[in-house]
Design a protein around this motif. Structure first.
Motif, PDB file in Angstrom:
ATOM      1  N   ASP A   1       0.839  -1.197   0.000  1.00 12.38           N
ATOM      2  CA  ASP A   1       0.000   0.000   0.000  1.00 12.38           C
ATOM      3  C   ASP A   1       0.874   1.247   0.000  1.00 12.38           C
ATOM      4  N   SER A   2       0.379   2.287  -0.661  1.00 12.34           N
ATOM      5  CA  SER A   2       1.086   3.581  -0.790  1.00 12.34           C
ATOM      6  C   SER A   2       2.464   3.417  -1.408  1.00 12.34           C
ATOM      7  N   ALA A   3       2.591   2.455  -2.334  1.00  9.08           N
ATOM      8  CA  ALA A   3       3.901   2.182  -2.946  1.00  9.08           C
ATOM      9  C   ALA A   3       3.791   2.236  -4.466  1.00  9.08           C
ATOM     10  N   LYS A   4       4.959   2.367  -5.090  1.00  8.79           N
ATOM     11  CA  LYS A   4       5.067   2.393  -6.544  1.00  8.79           C
ATOM     12  C   LYS A   4       6.270   1.569  -6.954  1.00  8.79           C
ATOM     13  N   GLN A   5       6.090   0.713  -7.930  1.00  8.12           N
ATOM     14  CA  GLN A   5       7.183  -0.156  -8.375  1.00  8.12           C
ATOM     15  C   GLN A   5       7.316  -0.060  -9.885  1.00  8.12           C
ATOM     16  N   CYS A   6       8.555   0.084 -10.354  1.00  6.09           N
ATOM     17  CA  CYS A   6       8.822   0.277 -11.778  1.00  6.09           C
ATOM     18  C   CYS A   6       9.757  -0.812 -12.301  1.00  6.09           C
ATOM     19  N   PHE A   7       9.589  -1.128 -13.572  1.00  3.90           N
ATOM     20  CA  PHE A   7      10.430  -2.092 -14.268  1.00  3.90           C
ATOM     21  C   PHE A   7      10.959  -1.421 -15.538  1.00  3.90           C
ATOM     22  N   HIS A   8      12.122  -1.890 -15.999  1.00  5.88           N
ATOM     23  CA  HIS A   8      12.781  -1.266 -17.144  1.00  5.88           C
ATOM     24  C   HIS A   8      13.110  -2.331 -18.186  1.00  5.88           C
ATOM     25  N   GLN A   9      12.958  -1.940 -19.451  1.00  4.73           N
ATOM     26  CA  GLN A   9      13.222  -2.849 -20.558  1.00  4.73           C
ATOM     27  C   GLN A   9      13.856  -2.076 -21.699  1.00  4.73           C
ATOM     28  N   ASP A  10      14.972  -2.595 -22.196  1.00  6.97           N
ATOM     29  CA  ASP A  10      15.645  -1.982 -23.340  1.00  6.97           C
ATOM     30  C   ASP A  10      14.921  -2.398 -24.621  1.00  6.97           C
ATOM     31  N   VAL A  11      14.558  -1.409 -25.436  1.00  7.21           N
ATOM     32  CA  VAL A  11      13.751  -1.658 -26.629  1.00  7.21           C
ATOM     33  C   VAL A  11      14.425  -1.006 -27.834  1.00  7.21           C
ATOM     34  N   GLU A  12      14.512  -1.753 -28.913  1.00  9.00           N
ATOM     35  CA  GLU A  12      15.058  -1.209 -30.151  1.00  9.00           C
ATOM     36  C   GLU A  12      14.006  -0.336 -30.846  1.00  9.00           C
ATOM     37  N   ARG A  13      14.486   0.587 -31.658  1.00  8.44           N
ATOM     38  CA  ARG A  13      13.572   1.454 -32.393  1.00  8.44           C
ATOM     39  C   ARG A  13      12.795   0.636 -33.423  1.00  8.44           C
ATOM     40  N   GLY A  14      11.501   0.859 -33.461  1.00  4.22           N
ATOM     41  CA  GLY A  14      10.633   0.135 -34.378  1.00  4.22           C
ATOM     42  C   GLY A  14      10.113  -1.177 -33.829  1.00  4.22           C
ATOM     43  N   ALA A  15      10.584  -1.578 -32.648  1.00  6.61           N
ATOM     44  CA  ALA A  15      10.121  -2.841 -32.058  1.00  6.61           C
ATOM     45  C   ALA A  15       8.715  -2.663 -31.487  1.00  6.61           C
ATOM     46  N   ARG A  16       8.019  -3.746 -31.404  1.00 10.51           N
ATOM     47  CA  ARG A  16       6.640  -3.734 -30.911  1.00 10.51           C
ATOM     48  C   ARG A  16       6.616  -4.073 -29.420  1.00 10.51           C
ATOM     49  N   LEU A  17       5.921  -3.226 -28.627  1.00 11.38           N
ATOM     50  CA  LEU A  17       5.741  -3.461 -27.196  1.00 11.38           C
ATOM     51  C   LEU A  17       4.329  -3.968 -26.950  1.00 11.38           C
ATOM     52  N   SER A  18       4.228  -4.958 -26.112  1.00 14.12           N
ATOM     53  CA  SER A  18       2.921  -5.494 -25.740  1.00 14.12           C
ATOM     54  C   SER A  18       2.912  -5.749 -24.241  1.00 14.12           C
ATOM     55  N   LEU A  19       2.001  -5.097 -23.528  1.00  8.53           N
ATOM     56  CA  LEU A  19       1.907  -5.212 -22.074  1.00  8.53           C
ATOM     57  C   LEU A  19       0.492  -5.616 -21.691  1.00  8.53           C
ATOM     58  N   ASP A  20       0.384  -6.717 -20.974  1.00 12.47           N
ATOM     59  CA  ASP A  20      -0.885  -7.179 -20.400  1.00 12.47           C
ATOM     60  C   ASP A  20      -0.702  -7.282 -18.894  1.00 12.47           C
ATOM     61  N   TYR A  21      -1.650  -6.748 -18.140  1.00 12.25           N
ATOM     62  CA  TYR A  21      -1.545  -6.828 -16.683  1.00 12.25           C
ATOM     63  C   TYR A  21      -2.931  -7.024 -16.068  1.00 12.25           C
TER      64      TYR A  21
END
Length: 221
Positions: free
Chosen positions: A39-59
């Motif tokens: 509670d009252s927290a924030k968590q971040c993740f990082h991913q290196d992505v090439e230009r033109g690559a497709r990102l897909s996030l499901d949560y």
């Protein structure tokens, strides 16, 4: 009698192509993770992505509070490419315009007492073709190749369905356990209240007879 020639089990003609399908059916780079968000927290993740690559996030939020969470995605320049508040689940697809490290953040800062269990699946890049030179082919697929493509699509659907049902099962189990705890505590409270009321009634009735006997003794004396 002459020795009979050894017999080998016939290999179905589709088996080599199925093995090739399983070997070549690679998934894009990414991560699949279930984590606890206090509670009252924030968590971040990082991913290196090439230009033109497709990102897909499901949560999806599996348990905790009202099953909601804030989610945001920022590109390497700090621009917000996706932002939603208090979502139970969502999907996001983006074609990277800038090469670098993208940041994916989940926030539970609006909640002061309930922590969350969050699942997300991040995929980066396009899925490679199943068959060699499939995108540049000018001829139609053979019946065997079409069968391989159909099987691959069916397997991918099965994997997605299994993930969906696994998350639903975990969410329903959490709700059932929470409901079981509430019912147990409510039953315990009712039992204690019933015992207190029963003892109080017995003591009250006993006090009536005690006062009556004292009045009778005073009258005889």
């Amino acid at each position: 009698m002459g020795n009979a020639a050894p017999r080998f089990a016939s290999v179905p003609p589709l088996l080599p192509l199925l093995l090739l399908l399983l070997l070549r059916a690679e998934r894009p780079q990414g991560a699949e993770l279930t984590f606890e968000l206090p509670d009252s927290a924030k968590q971040c993740f990082h991913q290196d992505v090439e230009r033109g690559a497709r990102l897909s996030l499901d949560y999806q939020v599996i348990s905790g509070g009202h099953y909601d969470v804030d989610c945001s995605v920022e590109d390497p320049l700090g621009n917000t490419v996706y932002q939603e508040t208090r979502k139970q689940y969502d999907s996001f697809t983006h074609r990277a315009d800038v090469q670098g490290v993208y940041q994916f953040c989940f926030s539970n800062e609006f909640s002061t007492f309930s922590h969350k269990i969050v699942y997300f699946d991040l995929q980066v890049g396009d899925e490679p073709p199943i068959l060699p030179n499939m995108e540049n082919r000018v001829t139609t697929l053979t019946q065997m190749e079409s069968a391989c493509v159909t099987i691959h699509e069916a397997l991918r659907t099965v994997v997605d369905s299994q993930t969906h049902y696994r998350l639903r099962e975990a969410q329903d189990r959490t709700r059932a356990e929470d409901l079981h705890s509430r019912v147990s505590y409510w039953s315990l409270g009712e039992t204690i209240a019933l015992c207190v009321v029963s003892v109080s009634q017995v003591l009250l009735l006993k006090s009536f007879f005690t006062e009556k006997s004292r009045i009778n003794q005073a009258a005889h004396s």
